[in-house]
Structure formats: C-alpha cells, structure tokens
Design an enzyme around this catalytic site. Sequence first.
Site, short mmCIF file in Angstrom:
data_model
loop_
_atom_site.label_atom_id
_atom_site.label_comp_id
_atom_site.label_asym_id
_atom_site.label_seq_id
_atom_site.Cartn_x
_atom_site.Cartn_y
_atom_site.Cartn_z
N ARG A 140 1.14 -1.42 -0.28
CA ARG A 140 0.31 0.16 0.08
C ARG A 140 0.62 1.36 0.16
O ARG A 140 0.05 2.18 -0.27
CB ARG A 140 -0.88 -0.27 0.60
CG ARG A 140 -1.83 -1.45 1.01
CD ARG A 140 -2.51 -1.49 2.78
NE ARG A 140 -3.93 -0.40 2.74
CZ ARG A 140 -5.05 -0.55 2.07
NH1 ARG A 140 -5.70 -1.42 2.16
NH2 ARG A 140 -5.88 0.33 2.27
N TYR A 143 0.86 4.35 -2.43
CA TYR A 143 -0.48 5.38 -2.56
C TYR A 143 -0.17 6.67 -0.88
O TYR A 143 -0.38 6.89 -1.19
CB TYR A 143 -1.63 5.15 -2.40
CG TYR A 143 -3.03 5.62 -2.41
CD1 TYR A 143 -3.11 6.70 -3.48
CD2 TYR A 143 -3.67 5.45 -0.71
CE1 TYR A 143 -3.99 6.68 -3.01
CE2 TYR A 143 -4.00 6.29 -0.82
CZ TYR A 143 -5.17 6.91 -2.42
OH TYR A 143 -6.48 7.79 -2.21
N VAL A 186 -17.29 -0.69 -1.12
CA VAL A 186 -19.13 -0.57 -1.05
C VAL A 186 -19.35 -1.23 -2.38
O VAL A 186 -20.50 -1.27 -2.53
CB VAL A 186 -18.82 1.16 -0.77
CG1 VAL A 186 -20.65 1.56 -1.18
CG2 VAL A 186 -19.02 1.60 0.49
N TYR A 202 -13.17 -10.05 2.86
CA TYR A 202 -11.76 -10.57 3.24
C TYR A 202 -11.60 -10.35 5.11
O TYR A 202 -11.50 -9.54 5.72
CB TYR A 202 -10.51 -8.81 2.67
CG TYR A 202 -10.33 -9.00 1.28
CD1 TYR A 202 -11.93 -9.50 0.34
CD2 TYR A 202 -10.55 -7.17 0.34
CE1 TYR A 202 -11.87 -9.82 -0.84
CE2 TYR A 202 -10.66 -7.41 -0.86
CZ TYR A 202 -11.37 -8.92 -1.35
OH TYR A 202 -11.63 -8.40 -2.95
N ASP A 270 -3.96 -4.35 4.98
CA ASP A 270 -5.27 -3.78 5.76
C ASP A 270 -5.58 -3.70 6.60
O ASP A 270 -5.21 -4.16 8.01
CB ASP A 270 -6.07 -5.06 5.06
CG ASP A 270 -7.15 -4.31 4.86
OD1 ASP A 270 -7.62 -4.79 3.30
OD2 ASP A 270 -8.29 -4.29 5.96
N ARG A 274 -10.23 2.26 11.67
CA ARG A 274 -10.22 3.74 11.18
C ARG A 274 -11.33 4.44 11.18
O ARG A 274 -12.99 3.71 11.19
CB ARG A 274 -10.24 3.85 9.55
CG ARG A 274 -9.64 4.51 8.24
CD ARG A 274 -9.04 4.63 7.44
NE ARG A 274 -8.22 4.06 6.91
CZ ARG A 274 -8.27 3.38 5.63
NH1 ARG A 274 -9.19 3.32 4.49
NH2 ARG A 274 -7.22 2.96 5.79
P1 NAD Z 1 -11.10 7.85 -9.45
O1 NAD Z 1 -9.90 6.70 -9.54
O2 NAD Z 1 -12.11 7.88 -9.03
O3 NAD Z 1 -10.48 9.11 -9.36
C1 NAD Z 1 -8.54 9.14 -9.45
C2 NAD Z 1 -8.85 10.51 -11.25
O4 NAD Z 1 -7.45 10.80 -11.29
C3 NAD Z 1 -9.37 9.58 -12.27
O5 NAD Z 1 -10.30 10.50 -12.98
C4 NAD Z 1 -8.44 8.98 -13.20
O6 NAD Z 1 -8.44 8.64 -14.03
C5 NAD Z 1 -6.92 10.52 -12.58
N1 NAD Z 1 -6.14 10.22 -12.71
C6 NAD Z 1 -4.70 9.07 -12.15
N2 NAD Z 1 -3.72 9.41 -12.44
C7 NAD Z 1 -3.42 10.91 -13.72
C8 NAD Z 1 -2.89 11.47 -14.01
N3 NAD Z 1 -1.18 11.00 -13.76
N4 NAD Z 1 -2.74 12.37 -14.48
C9 NAD Z 1 -3.96 12.95 -14.64
N5 NAD Z 1 -4.89 12.10 -13.89
C10 NAD Z 1 -5.18 10.96 -13.46
O7 NAD Z 1 -10.96 8.36 -7.25
P2 NAD Z 1 -11.35 9.16 -6.47
O8 NAD Z 1 -12.26 8.10 -5.61
O9 NAD Z 1 -12.40 10.18 -6.80
O10 NAD Z 1 -10.72 9.71 -5.96
C11 NAD Z 1 -10.17 11.00 -5.67
C12 NAD Z 1 -8.68 11.62 -5.45
O11 NAD Z 1 -9.07 11.99 -4.12
C13 NAD Z 1 -7.73 10.87 -4.91
O12 NAD Z 1 -6.90 12.00 -5.14
C14 NAD Z 1 -7.95 10.01 -3.90
O13 NAD Z 1 -6.78 9.86 -3.66
C15 NAD Z 1 -8.28 10.68 -2.55
N6 NAD Z 1 -8.79 9.60 -1.93
C16 NAD Z 1 -10.28 9.57 -2.37
C17 NAD Z 1 -10.79 8.35 -1.09
C18 NAD Z 1 -12.27 8.22 -1.11
O14 NAD Z 1 -13.00 7.28 -0.74
N7 NAD Z 1 -13.24 7.70 -2.92
C19 NAD Z 1 -10.47 8.03 0.09
C20 NAD Z 1 -9.20 9.46 0.18
C21 NAD Z 1 -8.33 9.76 -0.80
N1 UDP Z 2 -12.91 -6.03 1.48
C1 UDP Z 2 -13.49 -6.90 1.36
N2 UDP Z 2 -13.45 -7.42 0.46
C2 UDP Z 2 -13.80 -6.39 -0.93
C3 UDP Z 2 -12.94 -5.08 -0.88
C4 UDP Z 2 -12.57 -4.97 0.24
O1 UDP Z 2 -13.85 -7.07 2.81
O2 UDP Z 2 -14.86 -7.01 -1.60
C5 UDP Z 2 -12.04 -4.76 2.70
C6 UDP Z 2 -10.82 -4.86 2.49
O3 UDP Z 2 -10.15 -5.65 2.77
C7 UDP Z 2 -10.75 -3.23 3.53
C8 UDP Z 2 -12.53 -2.51 3.70
O4 UDP Z 2 -12.86 -3.62 2.99
O5 UDP Z 2 -10.56 -4.30 5.13
C9 UDP Z 2 -12.21 -1.62 2.75
O6 UDP Z 2 -11.40 -1.66 1.54
P1 UDP Z 2 -10.97 -0.69 0.54
O7 UDP Z 2 -10.28 -1.32 -0.55
O8 UDP Z 2 -12.62 0.45 -0.13
O9 UDP Z 2 -10.82 0.83 0.99
P2 UDP Z 2 -9.35 0.90 2.15
O10 UDP Z 2 -8.39 -0.69 2.74
O11 UDP Z 2 -7.65 1.45 1.00
O12 UDP Z 2 -9.93 1.63 3.20
#
Ligand code: NAD
Ligand code: UDP
Length: 311
Positions: A140, A143, A186, A202, A270, A274
């Site tokens: 992980r 990221y 989700v 998982y 994992d 959180r």
């Molecule tokens: P997502 O994957 O749907 O969106 C990411 C977007 O960035 C996509 O449209 C992808 O094509 C674009 N992208 C990726 N790499 C790129 C690059 N090198 N150049 C140009 N575009 C690029 O994800 P999301 O859930 O919408 O997340 C958006 C942001 O929020 C991310 O930075 C993510 O780390 C952050 N974030 C999201 C969550 C969540 O739960 N959704 C949680 C924590 C942080």
């Molecule tokens: N997870 C799961 N089944 C799935 C996908 C994810 O049980 O089909 C679990 C995963 O192991 C983690 C939690 O759900 O404990 C959240 O996973 P997700 O990938 O959504 O986000 P993150 O781990 O980045 O919080």
Amino acid sequence: MRILVTGGAGFLGSHLIDRLMEQGHEVICLDNFFTGHKRNILKWMDSPYFEVVRHDITEPIRLEVDRIYHLACPASPVHYQYNPVKTVKTSVLGTLNMLGLAKRVKARFLLASTSEVYGDPTVHPQTEDYRGNVNPIGIRACYDEGKRIAETLTFDYHRQNNVDVRVIRIFNTYGPRMQEHDGRVVSNFIVQALRGIPLTVYGDGSQTRSFCYASDLIDGMMRLMENEEHIGPVNIGNPDEYTILELAQTIQKLVNPDVEIQFAPLPQDDPKQRQPDITRAKEWLGWTPKVALEDGLKRTIEDFRQRLAAK
Ligand code: NAD
Ligand code: UDP
C-alpha cells in the site's frame, strides 16, 4: 473563478465539477482517464464554461487558473497497486507539477490527501496531529507514502514559495458513479448483491471503516478551499464506524437478503480500524456529515441498479 480540477473525470472529481458548474464557475477538467470516464462529465461537455483536457499530470502543463483542486490519483487499492511505480510518479511528480503551476499563476491549491497517511493507526479515532503508522515497503506504500510526500511538498511550497495551500484528508467515501470494477468495498458488495453472487468479505470482517457519502465530502472540501483562516490538514469523513461484516450485512439486507456472505483472505497491511476525529472540521469549517449510511447506500444502490440494467 476559473477552476482546475485534476482527476475531474473520476468519482469524486466529477461530483465536485457538478457543484462548481452549478455555482457558475468556469471549470477545466484535467484527466488521463486511467480510472475516470467521460460519461461522468458528459452533461457539461456542451457548456462554453467547461473544458476537458486529456493530460497526464506527471508531465507539466501551463494553464491560467484561480483555484486548483488536485484530485488526480487512483484511489482504490486494486488500481493503485496495478502499476505502483506509476502511482508514486502521479503523487510525487504530479503534485510537484500542479504546485509549480499554482506558484506560477498564483492559484490557491487544494490537495486531496487521505486517511491512508495514518496507515494502520495505533491512535483511535485519528486526529490530524497523529503521525501515522505506514509500512514504507508494503504493497500500500506507493499510495500511502505517495500522499505523505504530496503533503510534504504542499507544505514546503507554502513555506518556501508562499503558495496558498489547503490539505484535506479524505476518509473512505462512497456514492453514485463509483466504478463497477473499482474494487473498493462498497462498490464490490453492491455489485455482488445486485448480481446475486456472494459478497466477498476479506479476513473475518472485524476490521472497521467509516463511510462518508460523496455530497458530504464535496461540501467539506469546498468549505476548506474557500476558508480564509485555515490551511489544514483537516480530516473529512463520517465518524460512524462499522465493521466490514456489518457493512456486508447492511447491503445484503438492502439489496438481497438471500445472497451469501463469503470470506476471503485479508490483503497485506489492511488497516484494522479507521475512524476520523472531525473536531477540526466542525470548529474550522462548521462542517458535519449529513447523510446516514443506509440513506447513502440506498442512493448508491439505485445508481448501480440503473447502470447494470442499462448494460
Ligand atoms: P478515482 O480513481 O475515481 O479518480 C481519480 C481520477 O484521477 C481518475 O479520473 C483518473 O483517471 C485520474 N488520474 C489518475 N492518475 C492520473 C494522472 N497521472 N494524470 C491525470 N489524471 C489521473 O478516485 P476518487 O475516489 O475520485 O479519488 C479522488 C481523489 O481523492 C484521489 O486523489 C484519492 O486519493 C482521494 N481520496 C479518495 C478517497 C475515497 O474514498 N474515494 C479516500 C481518500 C482519498
Ligand atoms: N474489502 C472486503 N471485500 C471487498 C473489498 C474490500 O472485505 O470486496 C475490505 C478491505 O479488505 C478493507 C475494507 O474492505 O478492509 C475497505 O477496503 P477498500 O478497498 O474499500 O478501502 P481501504 O482499504 O483503502 O480503506
């Protein structure tokens, strides 16, 4: 204002663009379409106030803007682990390029950081001054460490170059437009339940997450961007914490009580628990989440139901 949204064709970016366009701004969406899709922004394509630029943020770009919402980065473990070196480049070089742009054109810059900067947390719930427990060599890390250095760069551009910055730390967020094959929990559970195949929990499902609905998240993000007093970091997430098994049972109840729950191996590193401490978001931004899990899930299920039926 003229506003740049990197990652604007993705899940959260496209919801943000909807809000910004509705407020009457001019919006430029920058995306390489790795995990984003044009259908997410289709309704704005004909607007003279909207532009989409296919561009990879690991390469520099010159644009004139007043605000930069920097969201471009794959967010699901399945996607950010697909090409981890590229994920690091996106977070490090991409954020560097966007901060360079902010410096040049004097734009205010907001970084979409993550609760993953806390890693597998030993403090619960997580406050912003907790420094985290990230495995720097795990699967992980591309990221988590990528976002940590993105935060470092953001604060260094602020201190060294006076760039006007904001940082939010986003906790697990869900809602309509998550990709069907996104891999996050989700969307996986909803798609599985709608297809009548077993939900894949998982581990034993005792690990916890706190799920925020997309509209609440976007509201918090925009409040920090326009806040004149605070730069962050600020946790934005819903503090209602659930085990993954509870989430599976809730989706099972809402979609199909007959669908099975199956257990599969827990991925490496994992996080076990959180939950955001949102005191700062409440005090600084007057922000609290409004949408309860079941309500948000119902709206998300409906969106997936329509998309799967259309296929
Ligand atoms: P997502 O994957 O749907 O969106 C990411 C977007 O960035 C996509 O449209 C992808 O094509 C674009 N992208 C990726 N790499 C790129 C690059 N090198 N150049 C140009 N575009 C690029 O994800 P999301 O859930 O919408 O997340 C958006 C942001 O929020 C991310 O930075 C993510 O780390 C952050 N974030 C999201 C969550 C969540 O739960 N959704 C949680 C924590 C942080
Ligand atoms: N997870 C799961 N089944 C799935 C996908 C994810 O049980 O089909 C679990 C995963 O192991 C983690 C939690 O759900 O404990 C959240 O996973 P997700 O990938 O959504 O986000 P993150 O781990 O980045 O919080």
